[in-house]
Write an enzyme that holds these catalytic residues in place. Structure first.
Site, PDB file in Angstrom:
ATOM      1  N   PHE A 128       0.861  -1.175   0.000  1.00  8.15           N
ATOM      2  CA  PHE A 128       0.000   0.000   0.000  1.00  8.15           C
ATOM      3  C   PHE A 128       0.899   1.227   0.000  1.00  8.15           C
ATOM      4  O   PHE A 128       1.792   1.342   0.830  1.00  8.15           O
ATOM      5  CB  PHE A 128      -0.928   0.034   1.232  1.00  8.15           C
ATOM      6  N   ASP A 212       9.290   2.311   1.445  1.00  4.42           N
ATOM      7  CA  ASP A 212       8.133   3.044   1.951  1.00  4.42           C
ATOM      8  C   ASP A 212       8.027   2.733   3.438  1.00  4.42           C
ATOM      9  O   ASP A 212       7.576   1.669   3.839  1.00  4.42           O
ATOM     10  CB  ASP A 212       6.868   2.609   1.196  1.00  4.42           C
ATOM     11  N   LYS A 241       2.964   9.489   8.292  1.00  2.00           N
ATOM     12  CA  LYS A 241       2.224   9.097   9.495  1.00  2.00           C
ATOM     13  C   LYS A 241       2.772   9.670  10.808  1.00  2.00           C
ATOM     14  O   LYS A 241       2.377  10.758  11.185  1.00  2.00           O
ATOM     15  CB  LYS A 241       2.048   7.574   9.523  1.00  2.00           C
TER      16      LYS A 241
HETATM   17  C1  LIG Z   1      -0.713   5.297   4.961  1.00  2.00           C
HETATM   18  C2  LIG Z   1       0.316   4.858   4.001  1.00  2.00           C
HETATM   19  C3  LIG Z   1       0.605   5.582   2.826  1.00  2.00           C
HETATM   20  C4  LIG Z   1      -0.222   6.776   2.383  1.00  2.00           C
HETATM   21  O1  LIG Z   1      -0.189   7.823   3.281  1.00  2.00           O
HETATM   22  P1  LIG Z   1      -1.305   8.981   3.172  1.00  2.00           P
HETATM   23  O2  LIG Z   1      -0.862   9.980   4.190  1.00  2.00           O
HETATM   24  O3  LIG Z   1      -2.629   8.361   3.452  1.00  2.00           O
HETATM   25  O4  LIG Z   1      -1.237   9.511   1.790  1.00  2.00           O
HETATM   26  C5  LIG Z   1       1.645   5.158   2.038  1.00  2.00           C
HETATM   27  N1  LIG Z   1       2.364   4.063   2.364  1.00  2.00           N
HETATM   28  C6  LIG Z   1       2.117   3.347   3.467  1.00  2.00           C
HETATM   29  C7  LIG Z   1       2.973   2.175   3.794  1.00  2.00           C
HETATM   30  C8  LIG Z   1       1.078   3.706   4.317  1.00  2.00           C
HETATM   31  O5  LIG Z   1       0.817   2.960   5.392  1.00  2.00           O
END
Ligand SMILES: *Cc1c(COP(=O)(O)O)cnc(C)c1O
Length: 395
Positions: A128, A212, A241
């Site tokens: 994700f 990520d 986050k």
């Molecule tokens: C939450 C998340 C995102 C996206 O972040 P947003 O602030 O919602 O755009 C990207 N990568 C990972 C692994 C995430 O958990």
């Protein structure tokens, strides 16, 4: 009827106040928060240092645009550089935008070198990366891409097998993109050997490695970033986050070698890294970098893991696997996870579902042993309740 887009199947539950690991509704009912705004509120709710910093900065200056030097932003960037593999930072307002910057940086790096066809990003199923068009394409989850048009330039592989990655690399490959611990996909922590292997493949073929760490980074695994456990570093990393503890902030970090292609005009953000966001970011980092913080997370991670393994022994029909690392934990369960999250909510425990029918536990990193025990005992009660219900249904 709500005036909002119908993009969320929201609970009716509304909170008015938070304190540490607890959230409160209007009537004063307390909920134990093992969701933390989906891994955002690392310091819990109402951290005094962060709140005081926000208030102080709110009185001074909020926003000026990136046309000017922003001292709070310079400071936060330097601190992130000092604490990581990176030499350069670009600030965003969200995780998806941090990934957008990462993808643009990777492609532009090769464009700059004259390798203009090298645009493909290799990603992995279960990933994700956010909800923009590029980031849904990068993750390749059909549930999120369907109906949103063509998205060329991305490949998707099953994670865990290095030979699949080697076979997929060709003259168009620019980068490999992975979460060291997949969050939404089901709380899958990849092995040190696998992450090392990806680094080695990137080096062998002259590609870039992008991590990520939006969800698994910023202390959640018991190190500042999850990849530190594996002893490898990426070329580019997306962070968000927990970096603002709830104030919208994200960052793309890169080595100098890679980031130097991003010259004036190549990228930008109106809000990204504004004085208010970066003042908060610095205050959050003060707390995260305090002596003993990561050790506390590591220790609480072990406590949580031990309790979840005990729970699995007690309810082998309901829990089939314990997953995760540190305070990004998950249990793969047999009852439908969304119903179970609702059941826990009825018992005043907040959790969040992940794919693969995994119940995800993401407490604030300041959580203590008693709070972990309380959460686990609520989960245990909920399984006991299910057991009793199925016994009475069988009668
Ligand atoms: C939450 C998340 C995102 C996206 O972040 P947003 O602030 O919602 O755009 C990207 N990568 C990972 C692994 C995430 O958990």
């Amino acid at each position: 009827m709500s005036a909002l887009y119908g993009t969320y199947a929201r609970s009716e539950l509304a909170f008015v106040r938070g304190e540490g690991v607890r959230l409160f509704t209007e009537d004063g009912t307390a909920y134990l928060d093992f969701n933390a705004g989906i891994a955002v509120n690392a310091l819990g709710h109402g951290d005094p240092h962060v709140v005081a910093t926000l208030k102080r900065q709110a009185d001074k200056l909020w926003h000026v645009s990136n046309i000017y030097t922003i001292p709070e932003q310079e400071k936060l960037a330097q601190r992130l550089v000092d604490a990581t593999f990176a030499d350069k930072v670009f600030f965003t307002n969200s995780g998806a935008e941090a990934l957008e910057c990462a993808i643009k940086t990777a492609r532009r790096y090769f464009w700059d070198k004259g390798e203009r066809d090298r645009v493909d990003i290799i990603g992995f199923s279960g990933s994700f990366h956010g909800r923009t068009t590029a980031t849904i394409a990068a993750a390749g989850n059909p549930a999120y891409t369907e109906g949103f048009g063509p998205m060329p330039g991305y490949k998707h592989l099953k994670p865990g097998d290095l030979s699949l990655v080697e076979a997929a690399i060709d003259e168009k490959t620019a980068a490999i993109l992975i979460e060291p611990v997949q969050g939404e996909g089901g709380v899958t922590a990849f092995s040190d050997a696998y992450l090392k292997g990806l680094r080695a493949l990137a080096d062998k073929h002259g590609l870039l490695l992008i991590f990520d760490e939006v969800q698994c980074g910023y202390g959640r695994t018991g190190r500042f970033f999850a990849h530190e456990w594996a002893g490898v570093t990426p070329d580019i990393m997306a962070v968000a986050k927990a970096i603002g503890n709830g104030f919208p902030l994200g960052a793309c970090l890169a080595t100098d070698e890679v980031a130097k292609c991003m010259v004036p005009g190549t990228h930008g953000s109106t809000y990204g890294g504004n004085p208010l966001a970066c003042a908060v970011g610095n205050a959050v980092l003060d707390r995260i970098e305090a002596p003993g913080f990561f050790e506390h997370v590591e220790k609480m991670g072990h406590v949580l893991s031990r309790h979840l393994h005990q729970l699995m022994q007690r309810y082998p029909d309901y829990i089939t696997e314990v997953r995760g690392k540190g305070l990004i934990a998950g249990i793969k369960i047999t009852p439908p996870v969304r119903d179970f999250v609702q059941r826990l909510r009825d018992h005043k425990l907040l959790t969040v579902a992940a794919s693969d029918n995994v119940l995800r536990l993401l407490p604030p990193l300041i959580v203590n042993e008693a709070e972990i025990e309380q959460a686990v005992s609520i989960i245990s009660d909920a399984f006991a309740e299910l057991e009793a219900e199925s016994a009475s249904a069988a009668e």
